[in-house]
Write a protein that holds these residues in place. Structure first.
Motif, PDB file in Angstrom:
ATOM      1  N   ILE A 119      88.784 106.661  21.934  1.00 15.70           N
ATOM      2  CA  ILE A 119      89.160 106.419  23.328  1.00 15.70           C
ATOM      3  C   ILE A 119      89.491 104.948  23.504  1.00 15.70           C
ATOM      4  CG2 ILE A 119      88.312 106.317  25.709  1.00 15.70           C
ATOM      5  CD1 ILE A 119      86.712 108.836  25.151  1.00 15.70           C
ATOM      6  N   VAL A 120      90.638 104.669  24.133  1.00 15.13           N
ATOM      7  CA  VAL A 120      91.031 103.310  24.485  1.00 15.13           C
ATOM      8  C   VAL A 120      90.723 103.098  25.958  1.00 15.13           C
ATOM      9  CG1 VAL A 120      92.893 101.627  24.576  1.00 15.13           C
ATOM     10  CG2 VAL A 120      92.879 103.350  22.777  1.00 15.13           C
ATOM     11  N   HIS A 121      89.846 102.162  26.242  1.00 14.27           N
ATOM     12  CA  HIS A 121      89.447 101.817  27.602  1.00 14.27           C
ATOM     13  C   HIS A 121      90.187 100.536  27.988  1.00 14.27           C
ATOM     14  CE1 HIS A 121      86.334 101.383  30.866  1.00 14.27           C
ATOM     15  NE2 HIS A 121      86.606 100.098  30.712  1.00 14.27           N
ATOM     16  N   THR A 122      90.935 100.565  29.097  1.00 10.38           N
ATOM     17  CA  THR A 122      91.663  99.382  29.559  1.00 10.38           C
ATOM     18  C   THR A 122      91.163  98.985  30.938  1.00 10.38           C
ATOM     19  OG1 THR A 122      93.469 100.596  30.648  1.00 10.38           O
ATOM     20  CG2 THR A 122      93.717 100.123  28.280  1.00 10.38           C
ATOM     21  N   ASN A 123      91.241  97.674  31.226  1.00  8.68           N
ATOM     22  CA  ASN A 123      90.808  97.191  32.530  1.00  8.68           C
ATOM     23  C   ASN A 123      91.513  95.874  32.821  1.00  8.68           C
ATOM     24  OD1 ASN A 123      89.417  97.102  34.955  1.00  8.68           O
ATOM     25  ND2 ASN A 123      87.376  97.054  34.030  1.00  8.68           N
ATOM     26  N   VAL A 124      91.617  95.532  34.098  1.00  7.19           N
ATOM     27  CA  VAL A 124      92.176  94.258  34.538  1.00  7.19           C
ATOM     28  C   VAL A 124      91.212  93.659  35.557  1.00  7.19           C
ATOM     29  CG1 VAL A 124      94.091  93.082  35.701  1.00  7.19           C
ATOM     30  CG2 VAL A 124      94.561  95.019  34.171  1.00  7.19           C
ATOM     31  N   GLY A 130      86.737  93.660  38.550  1.00  6.63           N
ATOM     32  CA  GLY A 130      87.474  94.612  37.719  1.00  6.63           C
ATOM     33  C   GLY A 130      87.642  95.940  38.423  1.00  6.63           C
ATOM     34  N   ASP A 131      86.962  96.963  37.914  1.00  6.18           N
ATOM     35  CA  ASP A 131      86.997  98.309  38.512  1.00  6.18           C
ATOM     36  C   ASP A 131      88.397  98.900  38.520  1.00  6.18           C
ATOM     37  OD1 ASP A 131      84.265  98.084  38.985  1.00  6.18           O
ATOM     38  OD2 ASP A 131      84.575  97.234  40.988  1.00  6.18           O
ATOM     39  N   ARG A 132      89.210  98.545  37.524  1.00  9.63           N
ATOM     40  CA  ARG A 132      90.571  99.094  37.444  1.00  9.63           C
ATOM     41  C   ARG A 132      90.768  99.771  36.077  1.00  9.63           C
ATOM     42  NH1 ARG A 132      91.686  93.712  39.667  1.00  9.63           N
ATOM     43  NH2 ARG A 132      92.250  93.897  41.866  1.00  9.63           N
ATOM     44  N   GLU A 133      89.854 100.663  35.753  1.00 13.61           N
ATOM     45  CA  GLU A 133      89.844 101.254  34.427  1.00 13.61           C
ATOM     46  C   GLU A 133      90.839 102.400  34.288  1.00 13.61           C
ATOM     47  OE1 GLU A 133      87.230 101.176  36.495  1.00 13.61           O
ATOM     48  OE2 GLU A 133      85.534 100.131  35.570  1.00 13.61           O
ATOM     49  N   GLN A 134      91.492 102.445  33.174  1.00 17.73           N
ATOM     50  CA  GLN A 134      92.220 103.618  32.715  1.00 17.73           C
ATOM     51  C   GLN A 134      91.834 103.849  31.263  1.00 17.73           C
ATOM     52  OE1 GLN A 134      96.451 103.225  33.380  1.00 17.73           O
ATOM     53  NE2 GLN A 134      96.272 103.399  35.598  1.00 17.73           N
ATOM     54  N   GLN A 135      91.659 105.130  30.902  1.00 17.31           N
ATOM     55  CA  GLN A 135      91.261 105.479  29.540  1.00 17.31           C
ATOM     56  C   GLN A 135      92.236 106.492  28.948  1.00 17.31           C
ATOM     57  OE1 GLN A 135      87.200 106.911  29.688  1.00 17.31           O
ATOM     58  NE2 GLN A 135      86.362 104.846  29.638  1.00 17.31           N
ATOM     59  N   PHE A 136      92.405 106.384  27.627  1.00 17.34           N
ATOM     60  CA  PHE A 136      93.353 107.232  26.912  1.00 17.34           C
ATOM     61  C   PHE A 136      92.764 107.615  25.558  1.00 17.34           C
ATOM     62  CE2 PHE A 136      95.440 103.988  29.403  1.00 17.34           C
ATOM     63  CZ  PHE A 136      96.425 104.648  30.112  1.00 17.34           C
ATOM     64  N   TYR A 137      93.139 108.807  25.076  1.00 12.30           N
ATOM     65  CA  TYR A 137      92.962 109.113  23.666  1.00 12.30           C
ATOM     66  C   TYR A 137      94.102 108.482  22.881  1.00 12.30           C
ATOM     67  CZ  TYR A 137      89.455 112.764  24.580  1.00 12.30           C
ATOM     68  OH  TYR A 137      88.335 113.455  24.946  1.00 12.30           O
ATOM     69  N   LEU A 138      93.805 108.054  21.660  1.00 12.33           N
ATOM     70  CA  LEU A 138      94.874 107.670  20.741  1.00 12.33           C
ATOM     71  C   LEU A 138      95.431 108.920  20.076  1.00 12.33           C
ATOM     72  CD1 LEU A 138      93.369 104.450  19.137  1.00 12.33           C
ATOM     73  CD2 LEU A 138      95.340 104.599  20.670  1.00 12.33           C
ATOM     74  N   TRP A 139      96.703 108.890  19.738  1.00  9.17           N
ATOM     75  CA  TRP A 139      97.380 110.060  19.170  1.00  9.17           C
ATOM     76  C   TRP A 139      97.455 109.986  17.649  1.00  9.17           C
ATOM     77  CZ3 TRP A 139      99.297 106.466  22.514  1.00  9.17           C
ATOM     78  CH2 TRP A 139     100.177 105.525  21.995  1.00  9.17           C
ATOM     79  N   PHE A 140      96.659 109.107  17.063  1.00  7.61           N
ATOM     80  CA  PHE A 140      96.593 108.955  15.608  1.00  7.61           C
ATOM     81  C   PHE A 140      95.178 108.530  15.263  1.00  7.61           C
ATOM     82  CE2 PHE A 140      98.248 105.122  17.632  1.00  7.61           C
ATOM     83  CZ  PHE A 140      97.310 104.171  17.245  1.00  7.61           C
ATOM     84  N   ASP A 141      94.864 108.533  13.992  1.00 10.35           N
ATOM     85  CA  ASP A 141      93.550 108.064  13.536  1.00 10.35           C
ATOM     86  C   ASP A 141      93.648 106.555  13.322  1.00 10.35           C
ATOM     87  OD1 ASP A 141      91.219 107.398  12.241  1.00 10.35           O
ATOM     88  OD2 ASP A 141      91.211 109.155  10.943  1.00 10.35           O
ATOM     89  N   ILE A 275      92.810 110.142  30.135  1.00 10.04           N
ATOM     90  CA  ILE A 275      91.624 110.944  30.438  1.00 10.04           C
ATOM     91  C   ILE A 275      90.855 110.385  31.628  1.00 10.04           C
ATOM     92  CG2 ILE A 275      91.366 111.869  28.126  1.00 10.04           C
ATOM     93  CD1 ILE A 275      89.276 109.750  27.570  1.00 10.04           C
ATOM     94  N   TYR A 276      91.184 109.180  32.079  1.00  5.31           N
ATOM     95  CA  TYR A 276      90.578 108.643  33.304  1.00  5.31           C
ATOM     96  C   TYR A 276      91.542 107.653  33.929  1.00  5.31           C
ATOM     97  CZ  TYR A 276      87.673 106.279  36.689  1.00  5.31           C
ATOM     98  OH  TYR A 276      87.197 105.758  37.860  1.00  5.31           O
TER      99      TYR A 276
END
Length: 299
Positions: A119-124, A130-141, A275-276
């Motif tokens: 999971i990649v968690h991003t924030n600014v 902060g409180d500006r989170e977006q999360q993603f799965y990576l599409w590779f290993d 995912i978020y």
């Protein structure tokens, strides 16, 4: 879930490999650009400064920071993340200023049980908030090979990229009263640390210390950026990379946005891998989503 993720995104994976093949790696060395900041020798520079590793054990993690401060720029780094059972670990890669009212732009890679997608968690952060989170799965290993993770940060927007595929854009919305990080110079940091109280499944899965030490690897740092020194900055820039466009006539990162292909890839990633998204978290923001989300440009 893992099988679905890897197969569903095969098309985007091939596309990202094609795009990233046009990227030029930096020829610099880590000892020129970075200092080991903590970890008591758990961070190492190898291969005459061309490779850097961070490690985490039960006693401590480790980290490094850039020697220079930047005010806007494009930063690229190739990372190979902790392999195997990395549950509870976090590999953080981010820009940050100093002080309580600091600005910050984050990639955080959340560890997992073997065979599950990272999971990649991003924030600014702006002015300490902060409180500006977006999360993603990576599409590779991301543990099998190096992949490039990039920030494009200019006065108009911040773009997060993975192998030059945009996954997130945060726009400058100061015109509607939303703070934007545009006045505080930042250093580039990375660290590998234990966060098993929240990192994996909300803290349900703890770090298995029998698998320690955990190791993340880094290479090919490149910064085309405004370097801050004594209250002023000097800038270096390069032409835009495929998928990232600029205002006509500029030809560099200082005004880059997304072209049509970049917007298409951004929508694809956010449709299948997000995912978020804090902009859609109505339980967290019962009075309405944050102001910048209401413009419809948070994608």
């Amino acid at each position: 879930m893992a099988t679905y993720i890897y197969h569903r995104m095969s098309e985007l994976f091939l596309l990202s490999l094609f795009v990233s093949s046009f990227m030029v790696a930096s020829a610099g060395t880590f000892d020129e650009d970075f200092d080991m900041s903590w970890g008591d020798h758990r961070g190492k520079m190898l291969d005459k400064g061309k490779l850097l590793t961070l490690s985490l054990d039960r006693i401590s993690g480790s980290g490094f920071q850039s020697k220079r401060e930047y005010l806007f720029g494009r930063m690229d780094m190739q990372l190979k993340l902790v392999s195997g059972d990395s549950a509870g670990t976090v590999t953080a890669y981010y820009l940050s200023s100093e002080g309580n009212n600091h600005d910050e732009i984050d990639f955080e890679f959340l560890g997992n049980l073997s065979g599950e997608p990272y999971i990649v968690h991003t924030n600014v952060y702006t002015q300490g908030k902060g409180d500006r989170e977006q999360q993603f799965y990576l599409w590779f290993d991301p543990t099998k090979d190096f992949h490039t993770y990039s920030f494009v940060w200019n006065p108009h927007r911040i773009i997060f990229l993975v192998d030059n595929t945009p996954i997130r854009v945060f726009y400058n919305e100061e015109s509607i009263g939303v703070p934007f990080p545009n006045s505080q110079p930042m250093k580039l940091y990375s660290s590998l640390w234990n966060a098993d109280q929240w990192a994996t499944r909300g803290g349900l899965v703890k770090t298995d210390w029998s698998k320690a030490p955990f190791t993340a690897c880094y290479r090919n740092f490149n910064a085309n950026a405004c370097v801050w020194s004594r209250g002023s900055s000097s800038c270096a820039s390069t032409p835009s990379t495929s998928g990232v466009s600029s205002t006509p006539g500029s030809g560099d990162w200082q005004t880059q946005g997304l072209d049509a292909n970049g917007r298409r890839r951004l929508r694809w990633v956010q449709k299948y891998f997000m995912i978020y998204n804090y902009c859609s978290d109505f339980k967290r923001f019962p009075q309405g989503c944050p102001r910048e989300c209401r413009r419809g440009r948070f994608l």
